[in-house]
Scaffold this active site. Structure first.
Site, PDB file in Angstrom:
ATOM      1  N   ASP A   1      -5.762   7.467   8.126  1.00 54.62           N
ATOM      2  CA  ASP A   1      -7.212   7.584   7.950  1.00 54.62           C
ATOM      3  C   ASP A   1      -7.962   6.503   8.724  1.00 54.62           C
ATOM      4  O   ASP A   1      -9.183   6.575   8.864  1.00 54.62           O
ATOM      5  CB  ASP A   1      -7.609   7.597   6.473  1.00 54.62           C
ATOM      6  CG  ASP A   1      -7.353   6.285   5.747  1.00 54.62           C
ATOM      7  OD1 ASP A   1      -6.623   5.428   6.281  1.00 54.62           O
ATOM      8  OD2 ASP A   1      -7.876   6.110   4.628  1.00 54.62           O
TER       9      ASP A   1
ATOM     10  N   ASP B   1      -3.078   3.766  11.003  1.00 55.25           N
ATOM     11  CA  ASP B   1      -2.396   3.139   9.876  1.00 55.25           C
ATOM     12  C   ASP B   1      -1.482   4.185   9.228  1.00 55.25           C
ATOM     13  O   ASP B   1      -1.470   5.348   9.636  1.00 55.25           O
ATOM     14  CB  ASP B   1      -3.410   2.522   8.907  1.00 55.25           C
ATOM     15  CG  ASP B   1      -4.218   3.547   8.133  1.00 55.25           C
ATOM     16  OD1 ASP B   1      -4.331   4.695   8.617  1.00 55.25           O
ATOM     17  OD2 ASP B   1      -4.743   3.206   7.059  1.00 55.25           O
TER      18      ASP B   1
ATOM     19  N   ASP C   1      -1.301   6.132   6.606  1.00 61.20           N
ATOM     20  CA  ASP C   1      -1.758   7.450   6.146  1.00 61.20           C
ATOM     21  C   ASP C   1      -2.754   8.071   7.114  1.00 61.20           C
ATOM     22  O   ASP C   1      -3.316   9.135   6.840  1.00 61.20           O
ATOM     23  CB  ASP C   1      -2.341   7.376   4.736  1.00 61.20           C
ATOM     24  CG  ASP C   1      -3.675   6.654   4.672  1.00 61.20           C
ATOM     25  OD1 ASP C   1      -3.897   5.741   5.485  1.00 61.20           O
ATOM     26  OD2 ASP C   1      -4.494   6.979   3.790  1.00 61.20           O
TER      27      ASP C   1
ATOM     28  N   SER D   1      -2.065   3.889   1.582  1.00 64.00           N
ATOM     29  CA  SER D   1      -2.640   3.606   2.897  1.00 64.00           C
ATOM     30  C   SER D   1      -1.818   2.555   3.638  1.00 64.00           C
ATOM     31  O   SER D   1      -0.666   2.783   3.948  1.00 64.00           O
ATOM     32  CB  SER D   1      -4.101   3.185   2.751  1.00 64.00           C
ATOM     33  OG  SER D   1      -4.742   3.114   3.996  1.00 64.00           O
TER      34      SER D   1
END
Length: 610
Positions: free
Chosen positions: A354, A350, A352, A195
């Protein structure tokens, strides 16, 4: 997080008989380290790992580290000691940690064990190995170092174990795998991602399907007891070099999956809503750029300016110190572009994709600022109620603002408060929208039962366009909600520690001697959330303290679940004069900021923090 580690040890790294996995005691493993040099136990543990390491790169790193530690290099000794301080713990967040050799790192050996353990867990539950009834797993990954290799190794190992495996043809946003787990009715979804962690980290995130968890958990992050069951299965895996791997046999997921996901989220914006808005977008060097651009364009937003230096995936994240939109300086390039093009809104994902953040020109400040996670959550929830006519439950974590709950109740909607984390938020019965203050939002739970920064980006764009068409802005919309429901302002105190025992000491101090007042207002309620129950607190027991004041201010103090931090989440509510204009609203916001600052100081004192 589960207390069980991948090798079956307790949190202090020992087995039930008090030894480490190699049969030594913790004291024996440590004996001879530091000034005395490398211990025999640590040397043997490292050599055993080296012999079983399937990755020549990490094997070479470990060999060099051993040589340096044997030669008395204190830095190498410290690194080696930490690399084998204990197995990287598998819990409700899966795996996450720094990359490198050793049991306490993310590497091919650790990932291989995890992949085989998850496969064995699914087969134990569902059976069907090697048949068309075998468990189905979808696997994706971000663009970090080693992510593709970890994903491919997982596909090879799970295919060899007899599972049906579908692997994405390249890097992808995390929400795509959360979507695929539901849309393909998979039994598990795996994303190799860290992430918004630093560049040196990687991780292994796991979703389960209905057959492997429960019907309302389809495509949701794992929760107990699944985490402990998977950890036990990982602990039972034998030597890494003996884990079977297939050379082929998995299906490749490509454009069709991405198109289906885009079709699903692009149905969210209202067809007759305005689209005239100037957007700046940053992908933060992650994997969200192409999907975000495709979604915004397909939904009818045409004036989009991307931060070019942050658009392409780059695992080194060269323009940011920490690739999290919430961190200071992370969106500076986006704000610079926004000022240049006179944008209406900045949207940041961000790495990734999500999570989603938004920044706006604040008339009270005369400058751009990032909306707090609670502010954006309240705006999204209200917009879904008022414009999209959502009728389900509006959910938020316990550390998030109470504002959304008040708006929901005033609109005749249900609201719910959950434990921290989307593994809990997404399991809210009847959920229509859910959010947590850490810029995570679920706006289409039937499509993605997790936080999704890409569908959220579409909704942020729609809100900004609607506000512009009405002669206002997102800040203006917040002011309108404050006039109706009172201004709810939030802040956070974060205390980072080197010694984890200090967190327990601070929590004990707060439990034994809670403050009698905060910012001059009497503390009327003190709740130990660890001692409570659903009947008394509305939540299952969790490590935290809740303090509520006579003036409706509230503080929740809890240890971080992912970092060595103690966090205090603070909220104040300020009344807004009837008919308050922009200047009056500015004054209310200043008063709220002062109120928050005084509570932060009092909480510091209560915790014994300088």
């Amino acid at each position: 997080m589960s207390a069980m580690r991948p090798d079956g040890t307790t949190p202090d790294g020992t087995t039930p008989d008090g030894t480490t996995p190699d049969g030594t005691t913790p004291d024996a493993a440590a004996e001879g380290t530091g000034a005395q040099g490398l211990s025999a136990a640590l040397r043997e543990t490292a050599r055993a790992w080296l012999a079983d390491d399937p990755d020549p790169r990490t094997a070479a790193q470990l060999g060099a580290l051993l040589e340096r530690a044997d030669a008395g290099d204190s830095a190498a000794l410290a690194e080696l000691t930490d690399a084998f301080a204990g197995p990287l713990q598998f819990g409700t967040a899966g795996l996450r940690g720094a990359m490198g050799p050793g049991s306490n790192r993310m590497n091919l050996a650790v990932v291989s064990r995890a992949a085989r353990g998850i496969a064995d867990h699914l087969l134990d539950l569902l059976g069907g190995a090697g048949t068309d009834q075998a468990p189905l797993v979808v696997i994706g990954h971000d663009a970090r170092h080693n992510s593709r290799a970890f994903a491919e190794a997982s596909a090879q190992i799970m295919t060899a174990a007899g599972l049906r495996v579908r692997l994405t043809d390249g890097f992808c946003p995390t929400p795509l795998i959360a979507y695929a787990t539901r849309a393909l009715d998979a039994d598990a979804g795996i994303v190799v991602t860290a992430s918004h962690n630093p560049p040196a980290d990687n991780g292994y995130k796991v979703y389960l399907g209905a057959r492997a968890s429960e019907p309302d958990g389809r495509g949701v992050q794992i929760v107990p007891p699944s985490d402990a069951q998977i950890a036990a299965a990982i602990a039972a895996v034998g030597p890494v070099r003996e884990i079977p791997r297939a050379e082929s046999g998995w299906e490749v997921l490509g454009a069709d999956l991405r198109e289906a996901y885009l079709d699903a989220i692009c149905a969210l914006p209202l067809p007759d809503a305005p689209r005239e808005v100037r957007i700046v977008h940053t992908a933060m060097h992650g994997v969200g750029h192409d999907t975000a651009m495709a979604a915004l364009t397909r939904a009818g937003f045409s004036e989009i300016h991307s931060v070019a230096k942050q658009a392409d995936p780059d695992p080194d994240f060269p323009t940011v110190a920490f690739p999290n939109p919430e961190e200071k300086g992370a969106i500076d390039l986006a704000l610079e572009l926004a000022r240049t093009v006179e944008a209406d809104v900045v949207i940041a994902n961000d790495p990734d994709a999500d999570r989603c953040a938004a920044a706006v020109l604040d008339p009270h400040l005369g400058d751009w600022r990032m909306l707090r996670g609670d502010e954006l959550g309240v705006l999204l929830g209200h917009h879904l109620i008022a414009e999209h006519r959502y009728t389900g439950v509006m959910a938020a974590s316990v550390v998030s603002s109470r504002w959304l709950g008040r708006i929901a109740r005033d609109a005749g909607r249900e609201s719910a408060t959950t434990l921290t984390g989307f593994k809990w938020i997404a399991r809210t019965p009847g959920i229509a929208f859910g959010y947590e203050e850490a810029i995570g939002y679920c706006v289409l739970p039937d499509v993605v039962r997790d936080k999704d920064g890409l569908s959220t980006a579409l909704l942020v764009a729609e809100m900004a366009a609607l506000a512009k068409s009405r002669g206002t802005s997102l800040v203006g919309m917040l002011d309108s909600l404050a006039r109706e429901h009172g201004l709810h302002a939030t802040d956070q105190l974060s205390v980072r520690v080197e010694d984890l025992s200090l967190i327990g000491q601070m929590m004990t101090r707060l439990r034994q001697s809670p403050p009698a007042s905060l910012a001059g207002s009497e503390v009327t309620t003190v709740q130990d959330l660890a001692q409570g129950s659903v009947e008394t607190t509305g939540l299952p027991p969790t490590d935290g303290m809740l303090l509520a004041c006579a003036d409706d201010a509230r503080v929740i103090v809890r240890p971080s679940g992912t970092e060595p931090k103690l966090k205090a989440y603070i909220e104040v509510i300020e009344a807004v004069p009837a008919g308050a204009d922009e200047a009056a609203m500015g004054a209310v916001r200043e008063r709220a900021a002062e109120h928050l600052a005084r509570i932060v100081a009092d909480v510091r004192s209560a915790l014994g923090v300088a």
